[in-house]
Write a protein that holds these residues in place. Structure first.
Motif, PDB file in Angstrom:
ATOM      1  N   LEU A 358      -3.991 -16.847  16.544  1.00  9.20           N
ATOM      2  CA  LEU A 358      -4.136 -15.966  15.417  1.00  9.20           C
ATOM      3  C   LEU A 358      -3.065 -14.962  15.541  1.00  9.20           C
ATOM      4  CD1 LEU A 358      -5.935 -14.580  12.915  1.00  9.20           C
ATOM      5  CD2 LEU A 358      -7.309 -13.427  14.818  1.00  9.20           C
ATOM      6  N   GLY A 359      -2.401 -14.664  14.396  1.00  5.70           N
ATOM      7  CA  GLY A 359      -1.239 -13.890  14.235  1.00  5.70           C
ATOM      8  C   GLY A 359      -0.061 -14.183  14.753  1.00  5.70           C
ATOM      9  N   TYR A 400      14.597 -14.155  22.691  1.00  8.66           N
ATOM     10  CA  TYR A 400      14.274 -13.210  23.530  1.00  8.66           C
ATOM     11  C   TYR A 400      14.378 -13.781  25.075  1.00  8.66           C
ATOM     12  CZ  TYR A 400      13.244 -10.372  19.490  1.00  8.66           C
ATOM     13  OH  TYR A 400      13.626  -9.768  18.205  1.00  8.66           O
ATOM     14  N   ALA A 497      -1.170   8.958  19.751  1.00 11.39           N
ATOM     15  CA  ALA A 497      -0.521   7.880  18.722  1.00 11.39           C
ATOM     16  C   ALA A 497      -0.388   6.548  19.525  1.00 11.39           C
ATOM     17  CB  ALA A 497       0.803   8.184  17.858  1.00 11.39           C
ATOM     18  N   GLN A 501      -2.859   2.739  19.748  1.00 17.11           N
ATOM     19  CA  GLN A 501      -2.327   1.538  19.904  1.00 17.11           C
ATOM     20  C   GLN A 501      -3.308   0.699  20.628  1.00 17.11           C
ATOM     21  OE1 GLN A 501      -0.160  -0.112  18.096  1.00 17.11           O
ATOM     22  NE2 GLN A 501       0.204   1.284  16.610  1.00 17.11           N
ATOM     23  N   PHE A 504      -7.271  -1.346  19.427  1.00 18.01           N
ATOM     24  CA  PHE A 504      -7.211  -1.900  18.120  1.00 18.01           C
ATOM     25  C   PHE A 504      -8.263  -3.044  17.803  1.00 18.01           C
ATOM     26  CE2 PHE A 504      -5.555  -5.978  19.179  1.00 18.01           C
ATOM     27  CZ  PHE A 504      -4.640  -5.615  20.041  1.00 18.01           C
ATOM     28  N   HIS A 511     -11.759  -7.230  10.900  1.00 19.15           N
ATOM     29  CA  HIS A 511     -10.906  -8.014  10.443  1.00 19.15           C
ATOM     30  C   HIS A 511      -9.574  -7.629  10.768  1.00 19.15           C
ATOM     31  CE1 HIS A 511     -14.062  -9.624   7.726  1.00 19.15           C
ATOM     32  NE2 HIS A 511     -14.089  -8.480   7.416  1.00 19.15           N
ATOM     33  N   ALA A 512      -9.475  -6.499  11.578  1.00 13.78           N
ATOM     34  CA  ALA A 512      -8.343  -5.935  11.961  1.00 13.78           C
ATOM     35  C   ALA A 512      -7.440  -7.103  12.763  1.00 13.78           C
ATOM     36  CB  ALA A 512      -8.357  -4.613  12.560  1.00 13.78           C
ATOM     37  N   PHE A 513      -8.036  -7.643  13.804  1.00 12.20           N
ATOM     38  CA  PHE A 513      -7.286  -8.386  14.458  1.00 12.20           C
ATOM     39  C   PHE A 513      -7.515  -9.799  14.152  1.00 12.20           C
ATOM     40  CE2 PHE A 513      -5.019  -8.865  18.570  1.00 12.20           C
ATOM     41  CZ  PHE A 513      -5.419 -10.072  18.861  1.00 12.20           C
TER      42      PHE A 513
ATOM     43  N   TYR B 330       5.011  -8.153  15.199  1.00  8.35           N
ATOM     44  CA  TYR B 330       4.491  -7.580  16.143  1.00  8.35           C
ATOM     45  C   TYR B 330       5.217  -6.590  16.717  1.00  8.35           C
ATOM     46  CZ  TYR B 330       1.371 -11.503  17.820  1.00  8.35           C
ATOM     47  OH  TYR B 330       0.321 -12.379  17.724  1.00  8.35           O
ATOM     48  N   PRO B 331       4.520  -5.468  17.352  1.00  2.00           N
ATOM     49  CA  PRO B 331       5.039  -4.222  17.828  1.00  2.00           C
ATOM     50  C   PRO B 331       6.241  -4.464  18.626  1.00  2.00           C
ATOM     51  CG  PRO B 331       2.671  -4.013  18.240  1.00  2.00           C
ATOM     52  CD  PRO B 331       2.973  -5.333  17.452  1.00  2.00           C
ATOM     53  N   GLU B 333       8.274  -6.940  18.603  1.00  2.00           N
ATOM     54  CA  GLU B 333       9.617  -7.381  17.723  1.00  2.00           C
ATOM     55  C   GLU B 333       9.753  -6.143  17.206  1.00  2.00           C
ATOM     56  OE1 GLU B 333       9.834 -10.795  16.995  1.00  2.00           O
ATOM     57  OE2 GLU B 333      11.613 -10.775  15.666  1.00  2.00           O
ATOM     58  N   LEU B 349       4.460   3.789  15.397  1.00  2.00           N
ATOM     59  CA  LEU B 349       3.481   2.733  14.401  1.00  2.00           C
ATOM     60  C   LEU B 349       2.193   3.346  13.853  1.00  2.00           C
ATOM     61  CD1 LEU B 349       4.015  -0.614  16.252  1.00  2.00           C
ATOM     62  CD2 LEU B 349       4.666   0.114  13.910  1.00  2.00           C
ATOM     63  N   SER B 350       1.601   4.089  14.993  1.00  2.00           N
ATOM     64  CA  SER B 350       0.325   4.623  14.670  1.00  2.00           C
ATOM     65  C   SER B 350       0.353   5.732  13.562  1.00  2.00           C
ATOM     66  CB  SER B 350      -0.609   5.333  16.044  1.00  2.00           C
ATOM     67  OG  SER B 350      -0.677   4.417  16.928  1.00  2.00           O
ATOM     68  N   GLU B 353       0.953   4.218  10.444  1.00  2.00           N
ATOM     69  CA  GLU B 353      -0.487   3.485   9.650  1.00  2.00           C
ATOM     70  C   GLU B 353      -1.207   4.695   9.125  1.00  2.00           C
ATOM     71  OE1 GLU B 353      -2.222   1.274  12.771  1.00  2.00           O
ATOM     72  OE2 GLU B 353      -3.790   0.331  11.432  1.00  2.00           O
ATOM     73  N   MET B 360      -2.359  -2.749  10.139  1.00  2.00           N
ATOM     74  CA  MET B 360      -2.308  -3.968  11.014  1.00  2.00           C
ATOM     75  C   MET B 360      -3.197  -5.066  10.445  1.00  2.00           C
ATOM     76  SD  MET B 360      -3.946  -3.952  14.759  1.00  2.00           S
ATOM     77  CE  MET B 360      -2.852  -2.753  15.758  1.00  2.00           C
ATOM     78  N   GLY B 361      -2.650  -6.159  10.497  1.00  2.00           N
ATOM     79  CA  GLY B 361      -3.079  -7.384  10.113  1.00  2.00           C
ATOM     80  C   GLY B 361      -3.576  -8.107  11.294  1.00  2.00           C
ATOM     81  N   SER B 362      -4.286  -9.311  11.073  1.00  2.00           N
ATOM     82  CA  SER B 362      -4.817 -10.334  11.992  1.00  2.00           C
ATOM     83  C   SER B 362      -3.868 -10.425  13.173  1.00  2.00           C
ATOM     84  CB  SER B 362      -5.148 -11.681  11.383  1.00  2.00           C
ATOM     85  OG  SER B 362      -5.607 -11.587  10.081  1.00  2.00           O
ATOM     86  N   GLY B 363      -4.610 -10.362  14.322  1.00  2.00           N
ATOM     87  CA  GLY B 363      -3.602 -10.690  15.289  1.00  2.00           C
ATOM     88  C   GLY B 363      -2.889  -9.720  15.925  1.00  2.00           C
ATOM     89  N   GLY B 364      -2.884  -8.282  15.353  1.00  2.00           N
ATOM     90  CA  GLY B 364      -2.162  -7.345  15.760  1.00  2.00           C
ATOM     91  C   GLY B 364      -0.750  -7.026  15.191  1.00  2.00           C
ATOM     92  N   VAL B 365      -0.676  -7.903  14.279  1.00  2.00           N
ATOM     93  CA  VAL B 365       0.784  -7.686  13.747  1.00  2.00           C
ATOM     94  C   VAL B 365       0.521  -6.665  12.669  1.00  2.00           C
ATOM     95  CG1 VAL B 365       1.448  -9.976  14.206  1.00  2.00           C
ATOM     96  CG2 VAL B 365       0.203  -9.484  12.016  1.00  2.00           C
ATOM     97  N   TYR B 366       1.901  -6.103  12.465  1.00  2.00           N
ATOM     98  CA  TYR B 366       1.929  -5.068  11.209  1.00  2.00           C
ATOM     99  C   TYR B 366       2.709  -5.415   9.946  1.00  2.00           C
ATOM    100  CZ  TYR B 366       0.157  -1.295  13.881  1.00  2.00           C
ATOM    101  OH  TYR B 366      -0.679  -0.565  14.815  1.00  2.00           O
TER     102      TYR B 366
END
Lengths: 513, 371
Positions: A358-359, A400, A497, A501, A504, A511-513, B330-331, B333, B349-350, B353, B360-366
């Motif tokens: 996921l993600g 990376y 802030a 983070q 989350f 649904h956020a994660f 991702y944060p 990246e 980011l916070s 937001e 933030m969407g699924s999986g912690g990506v922005y």
């Protein structure tokens, strides 16, 4: 003829002195042991008989009674071989003491008369000193460990003959001496280092914060993203063990038989990573007849890493609640109750969803929402409540991984962590705790001063991101640690802030994660 | 909506509809036999019929004899439940046109603003994160354009669509398959509450009616009927959302479908719709074009907005927003792209937001929320 000799057995981490009484009398030859011996103690008959014979002594062809006192305590392990053999030799007139009788001896015998290592040497030594014994005889491999205990003469022997010669006064042995401070201070660290990890700066930062404040951490990421690699390096940035901590850790590891022969002290913070099939007893400790320390105690002063925490048995996870709360586990059995210290940092890892992707940027997730919610719900509840930080660990793109720029070594991070810990110790000096993670709600209110702009940010965050009430204190605690790392007494917006983070999984829509 | 006056006929109609065991068909039959609600009530209270019209007839007779004028509406009003009957001005005008319009609609919340455009977003109750994200995005984009988002408040796509609309405080309508006083599914209680505050809950069933299986297809016909178009976001081969799409087709409404992976069983239904002529949707604009409303003005406003928002941000913040422009990031990246320390990136980011510029969407990506 009657004779006796003192041995010791472990009850939890405490040693209990056991008097071994031997009576050698006329009658049909036999060899009986009483005093609630377990199978292992009963089998010592064979080892003792052969060891005595093969050491050049004579095993009395008579009726032999062995009593292990106190009679109501269950005795386990092979460490009684040695005192039983010495008492038989004395009772059969083959050993005259020139040394004082006030000593303790422990060791397993081999058939050729050699002496093997036992568990819990350091605890046995501590028990001997407390009981006012003047010296202690242990197998050579255990001697250095026991010699850590000050004000007690420790002698290491490699065979039954050595011990008899020493006690007769005919073959003196050197007293084993060890300097605990010098062992602790010689840095022989060769463990994993953060310098070896490329990228993952975000996760590294989170681990630094967790180390600085003693926070429990949940790493969430797809398979192969490096969660275990990151977690195993957490001990390398925790402040070095103090002598007191080191002694405690050594006692626990010694009781579990994890100290390699010849070692004196555990000098590194332990990193334990039990597999996901570990049972509740495996985690908290237990066993028959005398409880042994479990994984939580073996991780004392170090890190307990639960890889794929969702795969663990629910009971096993629930059993972590007490140690996480109190820093110790108490095992109660019908006959005894034993307490082991268990103050550890918990690091858990899980996949973001059942398929794990996921993600992910490289592979699509194939899970339905229901499945994801069900997967997450395994974690909800009391254990989840005790985890302060959630950190996403994404898989990195190849670019990376190939980058040459060197990463920061653990020693540098450790300096920052130690500094932040010192700040906390000073601030919390009037409290019974030493790090931010352990603060109660009241202490959070007292010690987490938030700037006025920070207050409005926090209110805004709760409103818009839908945090639950339980997140509030956690965010403040983590923000406190971040501010300590930055050397700021007031918690500012940027600290809050960043702390937001790390929470989350708490956002309310699920649904956020 | 709470009625101040209690017109006699409306009250009688509500009374009849609310009789236990009464169905829409039966009510329609009775009305056609006896001409008017008062005729029905009179016949009922007399109760003298050689043939029993319905197996609950005797029970209804007893109840009809206890009918007190104005009481039905008053009870509803006291529970803050409004009601619109067909023929009233506030009855959704598109709904009047369908083959079997509901006799009355029970409403909790506010009536939609007049002359709004209604778009339904429907889909699977067990969607993939992709579907959820799309439903949210469409919900957001539609309500940003002032469109009223209609859905069924079921778990999954429906909820996501409502949530997307609510994120921008847009007007959204949940059409329920049970009484408006019942929170179903229970896990959506809070969502239903915020829909009520920001829009309304609608049902053709009187309060107290439990969510029975057969009511949901009936409900779907209302969703399709009251909207200018229906968007199916994710639907398996056999999905209730396809029923809605079918209703929409037979009522001559525009049907849209969100394309998905050809390998995903959750997108089989939507891909099937597209094959059969439904308009594929990738953004709200496709929908506006499909129903023939020009939204070019909207789009240009959007890009202006973006520039304006970016101007308000600090240099660092703007850099981050630009770094996550191309989708989900991702944060990790982000701090790499901007070459800033990750603690700084996390903190910014916070803050972004909270300003509503990224999410933030699924999986912690922005992802970016400004177009």
């Amino acid at each position: 003829m009657l004779a006796s000799c003192d041995g010791a057995t472990l009850v939890g981490l405490e040693s209990q002195i056991v008097r071994v009484e031997v009576d050698v009398m006329n009658g049909i030859p036999s060899f009986e042991i009483v005093g609630l011996p377990d199978a292992c103690v009963r089998e010592s008959r064979i080892r003792v008989k052969s060891a005595i014979k093969n050491s050049g002594f004579e095993f009395p062809n008579k009726r032999i009674h062995v009593n292990l006192a106190p009679g109501d305590l269950r005795k386990e392990g092979a460490s009684f071989d040695f005192p039983i053999a010495l008492a038989i030799l004395e009772a059969s007139g083959q050993l005259d003491y020139s040394k004082p009788r006030s000593f303790i001896v422990a060791g397993e015998l081999s058939l050729d008369g050699g002496v093997r290592e036992v568990h819990g040497a350091i605890s046995i030594a501590l028990g001997a000193r407390e009981a006012g014994k003047s010296f202690i005889i242990l197998p050579e491999g255990n001697a250095r460990e026991a010699a850590i205990v000050p004000d007690l003469e420790v002698y290491g022997v490699s065979s039954l003959c050595d011990a008899v010669g020493f006690l007769r006064g005919s073959a003196p042995l050197p007293r084993v001496k060890v300097d605990a401070d010098s062992i602790l201070n010689t840095d022989k660290r060769i463990g994993p280092d953060f310098a070896e990890i490329k990228g993952q700066e975000h996760a590294k930062r989170a681990i630094e914060v967790a180390a600085a404040g003693g926070h429990n951490l949940l790493l969430i990421g797809p398979p192969g993203s490096g969660k275990t690699m990151l977690a195993s390096r957490l001990p390398s940035i925790l402040p070095p063990l103090t002598l007191e901590e080191s002694l405690e850790v050594t006692r626990i590891h010694s009781a579990a038989g994890l100290i390699p022969p010849g070692e004196a002290l555990v000098t590194e913070r332990p990193f334990r990573s039990p597999g996901c099939s570990t049972t509740a007893v495996g985690l908290t400790g237990g066993g028959q007849p005398l409880p042994r320390p479990g994984e939580v105690s073996l991780a004392h002063c170090g890190v307990l890493y639960l890889d794929e925490i969702t795969l663990f048995n629910r009971n096993a996870l629930e059993s972590l609640r007490a140690p996480l709360e109190s820093g110790s586990v108490t095992i109660v059995r019908s006959m005894i109750s034993v307490t082991f210290p268990a103050s550890f940092s918990l690091v858990a890892s899980m996949n973001p969803c059942p398929c794990g992707y996921l993600g992910d940027v490289l592979k699509d997730c194939s899970c339905a929402l229901h499945a994801i919610q069900k997967y997450r719900s395994i974690l909800s509840g009391p254990l989840f409540d005790r985890i302060d930080m959630h950190v996403g660990v994404p898989r990195l793109r190849k670019e990376y991984l190939r980058r040459k720029s060197p990463s920061e070594p653990s020693s540098k991070i450790r300096k920052r962590v130690s500094k932040a810990r010192a700040i906390q110790r000073e601030r919390l000096s009037s409290e019974p705790i030493y790090c931010n993670a352990k603060m109660s709600g009241k202490m959070v209110d007292r010690y987490c001063t938030v700037s006025s702009s920070g207050e409005s940010f926090l209110a805004d965050a709760f409103d818009k991101l839908g945090f639950s009430a339980r997140s509030y204190h956690k965010i403040l605690k983590v923000a406190r640690t971040i501010a300590d790392l930055a050397g700021s007494e007031i918690i500012e917006i940027e600290h809050l802030a960043e702390a937001v983070q790390y929470r989350f999984l708490d956002r309310d829509d699920g649904h956020a994660f | 909506m709470i009625q101040k006056t209690f017109p006699k006929e409306k009250d009688e109609l509500i009374f009849i509809i609310s009789l236990p065991g009464m169905t829409r068909k039966c009510a329609l039959n009775l009305l056609s036999i006896f001409g008017s609600p008062s005729g029905v009530l009179e016949a009922m209270s007399k109760g003298s019929f050689q043939v029993e019209l319905h197996r609950a007839w005797t029970r209804w007779s007893a109840l009809a004899r206890g009918y007190r004028r104005g009481h039905s509406l008053k009870t509803l009003a006291s529970r803050r439940i409004g009601v619109v009957v067909s023929g009233e001005d506030s009855y959704p005008w598109l709904l009047k046109e369908i083959a079997d319009p509901p006799l009355a609609l029970f409403i909790k919340g506010n009536l939609p603003p007049p002359d709004s455009v209604f778009i339904a977003i429907v889909g699977s109750r067990n969607p993939t994160p992709y579907g959820v994200e799309v439903a949210k995005k469409l919900g957001r984009e539609l309500s940003a354009a002032g469109v009223c988002v209609v859905s069924g408040a079921a778990a999954g796509i429906d909820s996501a669509a409502h949530r997307g609309a609510l994120e921008l405080n847009g007007f959204t309508i949940a059409v329920l398959g049970c009484g408006v006083d019942i929170a179903y599914p229970a896990s959506n209680r809070l969502l239903l509450e915020s829909i009520r505050k920001n829009g309304c809950l609608i049902s053709e069933y009187p309060p107290g009616i439990k969510p029975d299986k057969f009511r949901f297809p009936e409900r779907n016909r209302i969703i399709a009927g009251m909207c200018n178009g229906v968007v199916v976001v994710e639907a398996a081969e056999k999905s209730g959302a396809l029923v809605t799409a079918e209703c929409a087709l037979s009522e001559n409404r525009e049907v849209f479908a969100v394309p998905g992976s050809i390998f995903s069983p959750k997108s089989a239904g939507t891909n099937f719709l597209i094959k059969n002529g439904a308009t594929p949707v990738t953004c709200a604009n496709d929908i506006f074009e499909g129903i023939g409303i020009s939204k070019t003005a909207m789009v240009s406003r959007g890009s202006n907005e973006r520039k304006k928002t970016l101007d308000l941000l600090s240099e660092m913040e703007a850099m981050i927003v630009n770094a996550i422009n191309d989708g989900y990031v991702y944060p990790e990246e982000i701090s790499n792209r901007c070459s800033i320390e990750s603690r700084l990136a996390l903190s910014l980011l916070s803050q972004l937001e909270l300003k509503g510029i990224i999410a933030m969407g699924s999986g912690g990506v922005y992802f970016s929320r400004i177009q």
